[in-house]
Design an enzyme around this catalytic site. Structure first.
Site, PDB file in Angstrom:
ATOM      1  CB  CYS B  85     -25.670 -17.452  -5.897  1.00 52.83           C
ATOM      2  SG  CYS B  85     -27.183 -18.440  -5.994  1.00 52.83           S
ATOM      3  CB  SER B 209     -30.173 -11.234  -0.507  1.00 53.16           C
ATOM      4  OG  SER B 209     -30.363 -12.392  -1.274  1.00 53.16           O
ATOM      5  CE  LYS B 330     -32.920  -7.808   4.183  1.00 53.47           C
ATOM      6  NZ  LYS B 330     -33.167  -6.557   3.461  1.00 53.47           N
ATOM      7  CG  HIS B 334     -27.578 -11.923  -4.338  1.00 54.21           C
ATOM      8  ND1 HIS B 334     -26.289 -12.198  -4.740  1.00 54.21           N
ATOM      9  CD2 HIS B 334     -28.226 -13.117  -4.329  1.00 54.21           C
ATOM     10  CE1 HIS B 334     -26.165 -13.494  -4.974  1.00 54.21           C
ATOM     11  NE2 HIS B 334     -27.320 -14.088  -4.732  1.00 54.21           N
TER      12      HIS B 334
END
Lengths: 132, 390
Positions: B85, B209, B330, B334
């Protein structure tokens, strides 16, 4: 990948017997197995060592939305368990009531099937249950 | 040493983009960034693109080559950067280093992810690659479950409550509602978070998210070049990165992310900017607990105090330290590889006064924070509005 026969075969000692690594040089135990000691690196003297099969729950979670290999099993508990030698392991917690699964609960290792969905490989692993 | 700046940005809307492929998303963001930077394609020396899981999600690797090809920029060098990520943040860092070192003068750092084509369980499996496949994912972990373990421990140790975690989502939705690029442009209530379905106790759907398609790009160059062009820019005052164990079980503590502490410490040193001097921050709220941890690990609040600060509204847009003015992961969404870049875009927009409805009053410094997995990689950047005296 997960279903690969060689991969699963390589992991038997680690998954079935909680076999990790002990470094003679720094005296620390590690699980999962290490190829290089994180403390000593090339100076490390590594040997196989079985981890204790008892510990206590550090934290836990009831998984309701899993990834694809565990769809049929939800909900199930996962936890971080601190074994008697101080090494922490990630594992499922099974055969235990909701009110038994809590931080600090004493648990013991059991041998369970993980899943058998792929290419005929029946994968087994450690799981833990709250001591009665 | 050279000063590296961002002179322009571009992104796609984030959300479920059924009609857009990964190629289309990447091209759209890249072309917009180039246009907004007022540069020509010929000026670009290299491309760096963050993308985490295209292999598992759309069966595509070799993203560097894909991007250069899609935007007609062959034969310049084009590299994919992957750190789960934190792929976007590390792509940004790699692009920054390429200019700082003198190797390149103008590069594009981008990121993107195409996630909605496959069912949720498969996305969870793909995202599992951010953790330890053999010991976490194999044994039934999902990312929500791993962060849930951290949340429960934080709640036990510091008294953080589920309701306080819910306030993080509520605030981020308040901000996202003002962001035309956000996946969710609507406010939610604490009640709706508390009543949302449990994913991995104690985390519920609205603590997490979403799954998002999207791409984002920024153009980096030297300060000299930006001045020559007379283009507005923001300075990159620090770029820092740190690593920790791949799996959560081997961490020294699960109620803090040491890699964030280490990376941010370096960033504060490099930039000469202290935590209390940061005007706002875009942090990695993959789950609500992650924003709480970030607030503490970045040195903004004492350990155990972040949840109260959120409850007291200190991190709202109008608060003492706005966190995630863009809506965060969120509400903004994402698309994994794009996130680190999108954070830099928010820094650019806020510092150049282009954030419109979300505009923070006269910010001078911004910090962005991007995490890989449960904290195995942390990338922190510090941005500053150029001072007029120079």
């Amino acid at each position: 990948m997960q279903e690969a026969i060689p991969l699963n075969w390589r992991k038997y000692p680690e998954r079935y017997r909680l076999e990790g690594t002990h470094c003679e040089e720094c005296g620390q135990d590690f699980y999962p197995k290490k190829n290089i000691c994180p403390n000593c690196r090339r100076k490390g003297k590594l040997e196989d060592k079985q981890m204790p099969r008892e510990g206590k729950i550090i934290s836990y979670s009831k998984v309701k939305a899993s990834h694809k290999d565990f769809k049929d099993e939800t909900p199930y508990y996962v936890a971080l368990i601190e074994l008697k030698n101080g090494v922490t392991i990630f594992s499922q917690v099974v055969d235990s009531l909701d009110n038994e699964v809590e931080i600090g609960a004493e648990v013991e290792k059991v041998f369970r099937k993980l899943n058998d969905k792929k290419y005929g490989v029946i994968a087994y692993s450690h799981k833990f249950r709250v001591k009665k | 040493m050279r000063d590296v700046v961002i002179i322009g940005t571009g992104q796609t809307k984030f959300g479920e983009k059924w009609e857009k492929s990964l190629k289309a998303l990447m091209a759209e963001a890249g072309v917009k960034a180039v246009k907004n930077s007022k540069i020509k394609g010929e000026e670009i020396d290299a491309l760096y693109t963050g993308c985490m899981a295209s292999g598992r999600l759309v069966g595509q690797e070799h993203i560097g080559a894909l991007v250069a090809d899609q935007v007609g920029l062959n034969p310049i060098p084009s590299t994919r950067v992957e750190a789960a990520c934190a792929s976007g943040g590390t792509a940004l860092r790699t692009a920054y280093l390429s200019i700082k070192s003198g190797e390149h003068d103008l590069v594009v750092a981008g990121g993107g992810e195409k996630m909605v084509d496959v069912p949720t369980e498969r996305v969870n499996y793909a995202l599992g690659g951010a953790g330890d496949q053999e010991t976490e994912i194999f044994n039934g972990a999902t990312f929500a479950a791993l962060y849930a373990l951290m949340a429960r421990k934080h709640m036990e140790k510091y008294g953080t409550t589920e309701k306080q975690l819910a306030e993080v989502s509520v605030k981020n939705h308040e901000n996202g509602a003002k962001n035309p690029y956000a996946q969710y442009q609507r406010e939610i209530s604490v009640e709706s978070v508390m009543n949302s379905p449990e994913i991995a106790s104690p985390l519920k759907l609205f603590d997490c998210s979403p799954i998002t398609d999207g791409a984002a790009s920024v153009v980096l160059t030297t300060k000299e070049k930006a001045e020559e062009k007379g283009k507005d820019y923001i300075e990159i005052k620090a770029s820092a990165q740190a690593s920790d164990t791949l799996n959560l079980a081997n961490r020294k503590s699960i109620t803090e992310i040491k890699a964030t502490q280490q990376a941010s410490r370096k960033a504060y040193e490099q930039s000469g900017i202290k935590p209390e001097q940061v005007d706002f921050a875009e942090v990695h709220d993959c789950f609500t607990i992650a924003e709480i941890l970030a607030m503490e690990d970045l040195g903004f609040y004492e350990k155990g105090e972040a949840a109260k600060a959120v409850e007291q509204g200190k991190t709202k847009l109008e608060g003492e330290l706005p966190i995630n003015p863009s809506g965060g992961l969120k509400a903004k969404g994402h698309p994994v590889g794009a996130t680190g870049i999108a954070q830099a875009i928010e820094a650019y927009k806020q510092l150049t006064g282009k954030a419109k409805e979300r505009q923070i009053e006269n910010p001078k410094t911004a910090l962005t924070h991007n995490i890989g997995g449960t904290g195995a990689t942390a990338v922190v950047h510090m941005f500053q509005k150029p001072s007029k005296e120079e």
